[in-house]
Design a protein around this motif. Sequence first.
Motif, PDB file in Angstrom:
ATOM      1  N   GLU A 124       7.633  21.327   8.291  1.00 13.32           N
ATOM      2  CA  GLU A 124       8.138  21.490   6.924  1.00 13.32           C
ATOM      3  C   GLU A 124       8.083  20.165   6.172  1.00 13.32           C
ATOM      4  O   GLU A 124       7.780  20.134   4.975  1.00 13.32           O
ATOM      5  N   ILE A 125       8.392  19.060   6.862  1.00 12.90           N
ATOM      6  CA  ILE A 125       8.214  17.728   6.269  1.00 12.90           C
ATOM      7  C   ILE A 125       7.298  16.943   7.203  1.00 12.90           C
ATOM      8  O   ILE A 125       7.620  16.749   8.374  1.00 12.90           O
ATOM      9  N   ASN A 126       6.180  16.490   6.694  1.00 12.91           N
ATOM     10  CA  ASN A 126       5.174  15.840   7.528  1.00 12.91           C
ATOM     11  C   ASN A 126       5.221  14.319   7.384  1.00 12.91           C
ATOM     12  O   ASN A 126       4.236  13.664   7.056  1.00 12.91           O
ATOM     13  N   LEU A 127       6.426  13.814   7.615  1.00 14.86           N
ATOM     14  CA  LEU A 127       6.687  12.373   7.509  1.00 14.86           C
ATOM     15  C   LEU A 127       7.524  11.904   8.690  1.00 14.86           C
ATOM     16  O   LEU A 127       8.349  12.651   9.220  1.00 14.86           O
ATOM     17  N   PHE A 128       7.314  10.648   9.060  1.00 16.16           N
ATOM     18  CA  PHE A 128       8.152   9.977  10.052  1.00 16.16           C
ATOM     19  C   PHE A 128       8.952   8.876   9.367  1.00 16.16           C
ATOM     20  O   PHE A 128       8.541   8.330   8.335  1.00 16.16           O
ATOM     21  N   TYR A 129      10.061   8.537   9.988  1.00 16.94           N
ATOM     22  CA  TYR A 129      10.800   7.319   9.630  1.00 16.94           C
ATOM     23  C   TYR A 129      10.446   6.286  10.691  1.00 16.94           C
ATOM     24  O   TYR A 129      10.526   6.566  11.893  1.00 16.94           O
ATOM     25  N   ILE A 130      10.026   5.084  10.262  1.00 19.29           N
ATOM     26  CA  ILE A 130       9.642   4.076  11.249  1.00 19.29           C
ATOM     27  C   ILE A 130      10.365   2.747  11.020  1.00 19.29           C
ATOM     28  O   ILE A 130      10.646   2.349   9.891  1.00 19.29           O
ATOM     29  N   GLU A 131      10.680   2.111  12.124  1.00 18.65           N
ATOM     30  CA  GLU A 131      11.052   0.698  12.196  1.00 18.65           C
ATOM     31  C   GLU A 131      10.332   0.144  13.411  1.00 18.65           C
ATOM     32  O   GLU A 131       9.525   0.853  14.028  1.00 18.65           O
ATOM     33  N   ASP A 132      10.617  -1.085  13.803  1.00 18.88           N
ATOM     34  CA  ASP A 132       9.849  -1.698  14.890  1.00 18.88           C
ATOM     35  C   ASP A 132       9.860  -0.882  16.176  1.00 18.88           C
ATOM     36  O   ASP A 132       8.851  -0.789  16.873  1.00 18.88           O
ATOM     37  N   SER A 133      11.011  -0.301  16.507  1.00 21.52           N
ATOM     38  CA  SER A 133      11.104   0.441  17.774  1.00 21.52           C
ATOM     39  C   SER A 133      11.462   1.916  17.558  1.00 21.52           C
ATOM     40  O   SER A 133      11.901   2.585  18.472  1.00 21.52           O
ATOM     41  N   ILE A 134      11.265   2.402  16.327  1.00 25.02           N
ATOM     42  CA  ILE A 134      11.591   3.796  16.009  1.00 25.02           C
ATOM     43  C   ILE A 134      10.415   4.447  15.298  1.00 25.02           C
ATOM     44  O   ILE A 134       9.834   3.874  14.365  1.00 25.02           O
ATOM     45  N   ARG A 135      10.061   5.622  15.718  1.00 23.18           N
ATOM     46  CA  ARG A 135       9.146   6.486  14.959  1.00 23.18           C
ATOM     47  C   ARG A 135       9.605   7.914  15.214  1.00 23.18           C
ATOM     48  O   ARG A 135       9.278   8.518  16.224  1.00 23.18           O
ATOM     49  N   GLU A 136      10.390   8.443  14.289  1.00 24.98           N
ATOM     50  CA  GLU A 136      11.002   9.762  14.467  1.00 24.98           C
ATOM     51  C   GLU A 136      10.776  10.622  13.231  1.00 24.98           C
ATOM     52  O   GLU A 136      10.702  10.116  12.106  1.00 24.98           O
ATOM     53  N   ARG A 137      10.711  11.933  13.451  1.00 26.23           N
ATOM     54  CA  ARG A 137      10.474  12.872  12.360  1.00 26.23           C
ATOM     55  C   ARG A 137      11.644  12.909  11.385  1.00 26.23           C
ATOM     56  O   ARG A 137      12.808  12.770  11.776  1.00 26.23           O
ATOM     57  N   LEU A 196       0.831  -1.204   0.000  1.00 22.90           N
ATOM     58  CA  LEU A 196       0.000   0.000   0.000  1.00 22.90           C
ATOM     59  C   LEU A 196       0.867   1.255   0.000  1.00 22.90           C
ATOM     60  O   LEU A 196       0.549   2.243  -0.674  1.00 22.90           O
ATOM     61  N   LYS A 197       1.968   1.214   0.729  1.00 21.43           N
ATOM     62  CA  LYS A 197       2.888   2.362   0.751  1.00 21.43           C
ATOM     63  C   LYS A 197       3.488   2.606  -0.638  1.00 21.43           C
ATOM     64  O   LYS A 197       3.812   3.740  -0.995  1.00 21.43           O
ATOM     65  N   GLU A 257      20.000   9.681  -1.884  1.00 19.24           N
ATOM     66  CA  GLU A 257      19.989   8.521  -0.978  1.00 19.24           C
ATOM     67  C   GLU A 257      18.600   8.294  -0.372  1.00 19.24           C
ATOM     68  O   GLU A 257      18.134   7.153  -0.300  1.00 19.24           O
ATOM     69  N   ILE A 258      17.952   9.374   0.028  1.00 15.15           N
ATOM     70  CA  ILE A 258      16.641   9.169   0.670  1.00 15.15           C
ATOM     71  C   ILE A 258      15.588   8.768  -0.359  1.00 15.15           C
ATOM     72  O   ILE A 258      14.679   7.980  -0.054  1.00 15.15           O
ATOM     73  N   TYR A 309       3.728  10.683  -3.743  1.00 19.59           N
ATOM     74  CA  TYR A 309       3.321  11.759  -2.840  1.00 19.59           C
ATOM     75  C   TYR A 309       4.351  11.979  -1.731  1.00 19.59           C
ATOM     76  O   TYR A 309       4.583  13.112  -1.303  1.00 19.59           O
ATOM     77  N   VAL A 310       4.975  10.892  -1.297  1.00 21.24           N
ATOM     78  CA  VAL A 310       6.071  11.009  -0.327  1.00 21.24           C
ATOM     79  C   VAL A 310       7.249  11.735  -0.972  1.00 21.24           C
ATOM     80  O   VAL A 310       7.877  12.606  -0.356  1.00 21.24           O
ATOM     81  N   LYS A 311       7.529  11.398  -2.215  1.00 22.51           N
ATOM     82  CA  LYS A 311       8.629  12.051  -2.947  1.00 22.51           C
ATOM     83  C   LYS A 311       8.374  13.555  -3.070  1.00 22.51           C
ATOM     84  O   LYS A 311       9.277  14.374  -2.838  1.00 22.51           O
ATOM     85  N   GLU A 312       7.151  13.929  -3.393  1.00 27.46           N
ATOM     86  CA  GLU A 312       6.779  15.343  -3.497  1.00 27.46           C
ATOM     87  C   GLU A 312       6.977  16.056  -2.155  1.00 27.46           C
ATOM     88  O   GLU A 312       7.476  17.180  -2.102  1.00 27.46           O
ATOM     89  N   GLU A 313       6.612  15.372  -1.087  1.00 29.56           N
ATOM     90  CA  GLU A 313       6.745  15.963   0.245  1.00 29.56           C
ATOM     91  C   GLU A 313       8.215  16.150   0.614  1.00 29.56           C
ATOM     92  O   GLU A 313       8.608  17.177   1.173  1.00 29.56           O
ATOM     93  N   LEU A 314       9.040  15.168   0.289  1.00 28.95           N
ATOM     94  CA  LEU A 314      10.468  15.258   0.610  1.00 28.95           C
ATOM     95  C   LEU A 314      11.150  16.377  -0.179  1.00 28.95           C
ATOM     96  O   LEU A 314      11.970  17.123   0.371  1.00 28.95           O
ATOM     97  N   ILE A 315      10.809  16.494  -1.436  1.00 26.19           N
ATOM     98  CA  ILE A 315      11.511  17.450  -2.307  1.00 26.19           C
ATOM     99  C   ILE A 315      10.957  18.867  -2.179  1.00 26.19           C
ATOM    100  O   ILE A 315      11.706  19.841  -2.059  1.00 26.19           O
TER     101      ILE A 315
END
Length: 529
Positions: free
Chosen positions: A274-287, A235-236, A308-309, A242-248
């Motif tokens: 300014e960027i409305n996204l988080f980076y997530i892994e099992d024990s991480i959810r950070e802006r 699904l992602k 890279e991103i 849209y994520v790419k648009e947000e990052l750039i």
Amino acid sequence: MPSDCITYQGSGYFTPLITDYLNQKDTLKPLYHRFPTLENFKLQLEEKQQNYPLGSRTVLANALEQQYKSLEPYIITQQNIGLLKQPNTFTITTGHQLNLFTGPLYFLYKIVSVINLTKELKAAYPDYNFVPIYWMATEDHDFEEINYFNFKNKKIKWPRESTGPVGRLSNEGLDAVLSAFSKELGQGNNAKWLTDLFEAAYLKHDNLADATRFLANKIFGKQGLVIVDGDDASLKQLFVPYVKEELINQTSHQKVAEATELLKEYNIQVNPREINLFYIEDSIRERIIFEDGVYKVNNTAMSYSKSEILSLLEAHPERFSPNVIMRPLYQEVILPNLCYIGGGGELAYWLELRSFFGSANVTFPILLLRNSVLLATQKQAEKLDKLQLSWADVFSKQQNLLNKKVQEFSEFKLDFTEQKEFLKRQFETLEAIATKTDASFTGAVKAQQTKQLKGLENLEKKLLRAEKRNHDSQLERIALLQNELFPGLSLQERKANFSEFYLDFDGRLLQELFNQLKPLNQEFNVIVL
């Protein structure tokens, strides 16, 4: 038994923004696409049909089939997932956190609202299919908001820590919660059903997402509810552009800021980053933060160049999580959705997003305030009658209600408005005389007027207090009844859990909700069980 109608606007429990939205105030019309009327849904589905890709339907249905592999879904749910592949099928959606054992009562009201609306739409537009969706907020991290529920004014809490997305959280420790809960439930068939349900959901599944899916399916699966977990790589993948648009370009920040200007007279719910996204892994959810030409993950050593991103996004879209600003867009990109049903707080932040949706060329959904309900027992309704109260009365602020009833109980008038008006007229005459004599006399007249009016107000308050003492027993019964119906003088639906009503009324609770809730009516439901 009282049968008066309480509108949302008249209930006293909704913000000015939401009451103005319900009243379709002109200044708010630029912030939403279509108001929720039966006729507008036909226009909405025709527009959504034009700009929702057929390929997305296949991806969505396949992802849901995978998500349901650990369950035995009801036939109607399986059929609804299959219908999502067809171009004449649309969804009605609500979202909610993964509250322990569903959390407050309004979890049920949201989903019943969604299911009942799909039935109403199918009756009105039989050539189309409408699927009810519960979007699980599996990527949230506000664990303190969801790790408890209230049972008969007692907090049943899951005491543990969580740092990553809550949907991936292990169910460790919930056996102790079940033990504490079962002691509160006591004996009986309904108590056993609730105990078994909790055990099957939380002790026989590994994580909170799977447990919540099982629980919602068990309660609502027979009605065809489809449960979506957005924390899904396939699904992602649909959301990557849209994520790419947000990052750039960070478009969301600019567009939402434009909307907040139109909402400046209200308390703004959400302020965009300014960027409305988080980076997530099992024990991480950070802006994700963009500083000095570099993308950084807050509170970690991770940093990326632009190339890279973007490469990371293509390889692992599941590591990019939309925040409260971006999540509605994600939902509307992956679902053939017509309408979002939510509470007042949710609708408030959706009203900030229409311009952002326009820039992304995604259809903005119809926004519908979920049904609200006050549950009462037959005994409470009878008490209401004996105390000569209406349902509208118990929605009043308690002090206002008690003052009103004292006025009704009293054998003489407690309101000195007439005397105050008479006094004001007398002083107007004195002031007219004063202006023709000495200017200093005018000040003395005004001072005396203030003193006399203040004296009357004090007498009025003393008389009211004296009458309250005379009717103390009746007023106490009124306050006790209101406290039962509005725990903590707040809405019952925000405090109580469904389990305490199921314990006494079993399946009648859901049956009455399905029978009585009409999503397109702007009316606070009172249901006597």
